[in-house]
Motif scaffolding. Structure first.
Motif, PDB file in Angstrom:
ATOM      1  N   LEU A 111       0.810  -1.221   0.000  1.00  0.00           N
ATOM      2  CA  LEU A 111       0.000   0.000   0.000  1.00  0.00           C
ATOM      3  C   LEU A 111       0.838   1.264   0.000  1.00  0.00           C
ATOM      4  O   LEU A 111       0.602   2.171  -0.792  1.00  0.00           O
ATOM      5  CB  LEU A 111      -0.946   0.019   1.207  1.00  0.00           C
ATOM      6  N   VAL A 112       1.792   1.346   0.908  1.00  0.00           N
ATOM      7  CA  VAL A 112       2.550   2.594   1.046  1.00  0.00           C
ATOM      8  C   VAL A 112       3.977   2.502   0.546  1.00  0.00           C
ATOM      9  O   VAL A 112       4.666   3.507   0.477  1.00  0.00           O
ATOM     10  CB  VAL A 112       2.552   3.102   2.508  1.00  0.00           C
ATOM     11  N   GLY A 113       4.436   1.311   0.220  1.00  0.00           N
ATOM     12  CA  GLY A 113       5.812   1.123  -0.221  1.00  0.00           C
ATOM     13  C   GLY A 113       6.700   0.759   0.945  1.00  0.00           C
ATOM     14  O   GLY A 113       6.518   1.266   2.051  1.00  0.00           O
ATOM     15  N   PRO A 114       7.678  -0.113   0.725  1.00  0.00           N
ATOM     16  CA  PRO A 114       8.513  -0.572   1.831  1.00  0.00           C
ATOM     17  C   PRO A 114       9.369   0.513   2.472  1.00  0.00           C
ATOM     18  O   PRO A 114       9.565   0.513   3.679  1.00  0.00           O
ATOM     19  CB  PRO A 114       9.386  -1.669   1.204  1.00  0.00           C
ATOM     20  N   VAL A 115       9.846   1.454   1.677  1.00  0.00           N
ATOM     21  CA  VAL A 115      10.703   2.504   2.238  1.00  0.00           C
ATOM     22  C   VAL A 115       9.893   3.417   3.153  1.00  0.00           C
ATOM     23  O   VAL A 115      10.304   3.693   4.286  1.00  0.00           O
ATOM     24  CB  VAL A 115      11.390   3.304   1.110  1.00  0.00           C
ATOM     25  N   ARG A 116       8.751   3.862   2.689  1.00  0.00           N
ATOM     26  CA  ARG A 116       7.926   4.744   3.514  1.00  0.00           C
ATOM     27  C   ARG A 116       7.412   4.004   4.751  1.00  0.00           C
ATOM     28  O   ARG A 116       7.342   4.577   5.839  1.00  0.00           O
ATOM     29  CB  ARG A 116       6.757   5.289   2.694  1.00  0.00           C
ATOM     30  N   GLN A 117       7.072   2.715   4.582  1.00  0.00           N
ATOM     31  CA  GLN A 117       6.624   1.915   5.720  1.00  0.00           C
ATOM     32  C   GLN A 117       7.738   1.808   6.756  1.00  0.00           C
ATOM     33  O   GLN A 117       7.510   1.987   7.947  1.00  0.00           O
ATOM     34  CB  GLN A 117       6.200   0.520   5.250  1.00  0.00           C
ATOM     35  N   ALA A 118       8.959   1.525   6.304  1.00  0.00           N
ATOM     36  CA  ALA A 118      10.089   1.404   7.227  1.00  0.00           C
ATOM     37  C   ALA A 118      10.369   2.723   7.922  1.00  0.00           C
ATOM     38  O   ALA A 118      10.638   2.758   9.129  1.00  0.00           O
ATOM     39  CB  ALA A 118      11.330   0.917   6.477  1.00  0.00           C
ATOM     40  N   LYS A 119      10.306   3.824   7.166  1.00  0.00           N
ATOM     41  CA  LYS A 119      10.514   5.138   7.782  1.00  0.00           C
ATOM     42  C   LYS A 119       9.469   5.406   8.854  1.00  0.00           C
ATOM     43  O   LYS A 119       9.781   5.933   9.920  1.00  0.00           O
ATOM     44  CB  LYS A 119      10.464   6.243   6.726  1.00  0.00           C
TER      45      LYS A 119
END
Length: 189
Positions: A111-119
């Motif tokens: 949904l939000v992308g792994p990078v944005r989720q991790a951030k």
């Protein structure tokens, strides 16, 4: 009758299209004008992209593929959760329960992308809950598979759940404060 069915289908398609547009707006996705119907995630961060963000940008999925990925992973997570109930008294429970959490986490990546989720996961307000959650997932699997200690695996699954709840509450304004006050009030009684 065919005309009425076609009319109902058209109305349903327009309702679904409007609902999907609301989801796009909610998630911050915008349509790309060059590729036509290809939708990709548009980040509001202005900082320089690191190598993971560049990779994510190059492997950008269409809106339709992101939704498919989310639905498939969420369904697999739900299935693992249901099946884990059958094995509640065995070593299979913590393994399937942890797998369901991995699938749910992967679903949010779509949904939000792994990078944005991790951030988002590693922001200071969620850092402790995220670390406890991830460590509890690893320890749950270690206790179930390597040590074959069912009670320890069950305890780790409980810690995993509590960490996930605490993590989730960080997205709701004042939810953590409310829960703290409720627990303090219940303990004081």
């Amino acid at each position: 009758k065919k005309k009425k069915n076609k009319q109902n289908t058209t109305q349903l398609e327009s309702l679904l299209s409007a609902a999907m547009e609301d989801v796009r707006n909610l998630l911050g996705w915008e349509e790309e004008t060059e590729e036509g119907d290809d939708l990709s995630f548009v980040s509001d961060d202005t900082e320089e992209l690191d190598c993971y963000a560049k990779l994510e940008e190059r492997i950008s999925l269409s809106y339709k593929h992101r939704v498919y990925g989310f639905v498939i992973c969420a369904a697999l997570g739900f299935a693992c959760s249901l099946i884990s109930i059958v094995f509640i008294l065995g070593v299979g429970f913590p393994i399937l329960y942890t797998m369901s959490n991995v699938f749910y986490l992967t679903a949010t990546f779509f949904l939000v992308g792994p990078v944005r989720q991790a951030k988002g996961m590693f922001k200071p307000v969620r850092l402790v809950a995220t670390i406890v959650y991830l460590i509890a997932m690893v320890l749950t699997l270690m206790a179930a598979l390597w040590l074959q200690a069912w009670l320890l695996a069950l305890l780790m699954a409980l810690i995993q759940t509590l960490a996930l709840i605490w993590y989730s509450l960080s997205y709701i304004p004042y939810a953590r404060t409310c829960v703290k006050n409720c627990v303090q009030g219940a303990v004081a009684v």
